[in-house]
Design a protein around this motif. Structure first.
Motif, PDB file in Angstrom:
ATOM      1  N   GLU A  63      -4.474   3.018  11.282  1.00 42.47           N
ATOM      2  CA  GLU A  63      -4.999   2.885  12.641  1.00 42.47           C
ATOM      3  C   GLU A  63      -5.896   1.653  12.667  1.00 42.47           C
ATOM      4  OE1 GLU A  63      -6.990   6.538  13.401  1.00 42.47           O
ATOM      5  OE2 GLU A  63      -5.173   7.747  13.219  1.00 42.47           O
ATOM      6  N   ASP A  64      -6.509   1.386  13.814  1.00 45.94           N
ATOM      7  CA  ASP A  64      -7.419   0.242  13.860  1.00 45.94           C
ATOM      8  C   ASP A  64      -8.656   0.547  13.014  1.00 45.94           C
ATOM      9  OD1 ASP A  64      -8.056   2.233  15.665  1.00 45.94           O
ATOM     10  OD2 ASP A  64      -9.100   0.885  17.034  1.00 45.94           O
ATOM     11  N   GLY A  65      -9.092  -0.448  12.259  1.00 46.68           N
ATOM     12  CA  GLY A  65     -10.195  -0.264  11.331  1.00 46.68           C
ATOM     13  C   GLY A  65      -9.744   0.206   9.959  1.00 46.68           C
ATOM     14  N   GLN A  66      -8.418   0.329   9.771  1.00 46.55           N
ATOM     15  CA  GLN A  66      -7.873   0.744   8.490  1.00 46.55           C
ATOM     16  C   GLN A  66      -6.840  -0.277   8.033  1.00 46.55           C
ATOM     17  OE1 GLN A  66      -6.235   4.631   9.139  1.00 46.55           O
ATOM     18  NE2 GLN A  66      -8.242   5.617   9.216  1.00 46.55           N
ATOM     19  N   LEU A  74      -3.578  -5.638   2.396  1.00 48.19           N
ATOM     20  CA  LEU A  74      -2.348  -6.252   2.884  1.00 48.19           C
ATOM     21  C   LEU A  74      -2.489  -6.762   4.309  1.00 48.19           C
ATOM     22  CD1 LEU A  74       0.134  -3.668   1.413  1.00 48.19           C
ATOM     23  CD2 LEU A  74      -0.565  -5.843   0.462  1.00 48.19           C
ATOM     24  N   ASP A  75      -3.711  -7.131   4.700  1.00 43.46           N
ATOM     25  CA  ASP A  75      -3.874  -7.743   6.016  1.00 43.46           C
ATOM     26  C   ASP A  75      -3.384  -9.188   5.953  1.00 43.46           C
ATOM     27  OD1 ASP A  75      -5.907  -8.468   4.377  1.00 43.46           O
ATOM     28  OD2 ASP A  75      -7.525  -7.992   5.736  1.00 43.46           O
ATOM     29  N   LEU A 100     -11.916  -0.093   6.649  1.00 40.88           N
ATOM     30  CA  LEU A 100     -12.698  -1.329   6.584  1.00 40.88           C
ATOM     31  C   LEU A 100     -14.091  -1.093   7.152  1.00 40.88           C
ATOM     32  CD1 LEU A 100      -9.925  -3.775   7.821  1.00 40.88           C
ATOM     33  CD2 LEU A 100     -10.527  -3.193   5.473  1.00 40.88           C
ATOM     34  N   ARG A 101     -15.036  -1.840   6.646  1.00 41.47           N
ATOM     35  CA  ARG A 101     -16.416  -1.729   7.120  1.00 41.47           C
ATOM     36  C   ARG A 101     -16.698  -2.860   8.097  1.00 41.47           C
ATOM     37  NH1 ARG A 101     -19.806  -0.381   1.582  1.00 41.47           N
ATOM     38  NH2 ARG A 101     -18.679   1.525   1.061  1.00 41.47           N
ATOM     39  N   LYS A 155     -16.048  -5.135   1.283  1.00 41.88           N
ATOM     40  CA  LYS A 155     -16.049  -3.769   0.764  1.00 41.88           C
ATOM     41  C   LYS A 155     -15.272  -2.862   1.712  1.00 41.88           C
ATOM     42  CE  LYS A 155     -20.303  -4.032  -1.850  1.00 41.88           C
ATOM     43  NZ  LYS A 155     -21.596  -3.417  -2.119  1.00 41.88           N
ATOM     44  N   ALA A 156     -14.715  -1.778   1.150  1.00 35.44           N
ATOM     45  CA  ALA A 156     -13.941  -0.814   1.939  1.00 35.44           C
ATOM     46  C   ALA A 156     -14.058   0.556   1.286  1.00 35.44           C
ATOM     47  CB  ALA A 156     -12.479  -1.253   2.022  1.00 35.44           C
TER      48      ALA A 156
END
Length: 146
Positions: free
Chosen positions: A30-33, A52-53, A83-84, A90-91
């Motif tokens: 999802e968004d933020g992941q 893998l972005d 994602l932070r 960091k994640a």
């Protein structure tokens, strides 16, 4: 001597992971992941992963407490990280994908085609790929010496 009030010791706790064989629903990002592949384990509940972005950044990932000592993560595994907003390098590890789930993600086009999934030392692969894999093969005589 005190009366035992609990239901068992550490051996009982060790055998609680019986529901792993069940098929679970495939989870998409999802968004933020973001999807990531573990590069190496660092210890202390952390790992280094290649996300893998679009720019493929290396991030220091923290294994959350729900997964810690329950889901074993090794290098080469495909994981889902959160994602932070305040720290880009960091994640947090949200989920580890099983090998069949990772193959499904690759078939759906979520993962890039050039990515190697779950590189193992099993035979049956192409001879071209043996240079990429660091495995030790023993002859039967070598095993007897050990």
């Amino acid at each position: 001597m005190p009366k035992n009030k609990g239901k068992g010791g550490k051996n009982r706790k060790r055998g609680k992971n019986e529901a792993d064989d069940e098929k679970r629903e495939l989870v998409f990002k999802e968004d933020g992941q973001e999807y990531a592949q573990v590069l190496r384990m660092l210890g202390n509940g952390r790992c280094e992963a290649m996300c893998l972005d679009n720019n493929g950044t290396k991030r220091l990932c923290h294994i959350r407490g729900k997964l810690h000592k329950k889901v074993w993560i090794a290098s080469g595994d495909i994981i889902l990280v959160g994602l932070r907003d305040y720290q880009d390098d960091k994640a947090d590890v949200i989920l580890k994908f099983m090998p069949d789930e990772a193959r499904l993600l690759k078939a759906y086009g979520e993962l890039p085609d050039n990515m190697k999934l779950y590189v193992d030392c099993g035979g049956g692969g192409d001879d071209d790929e043996e240079d990429d894999i660091d495995c030790i093969e023993f002859e039967n005589d070598d095993i007897d010496k050990i």
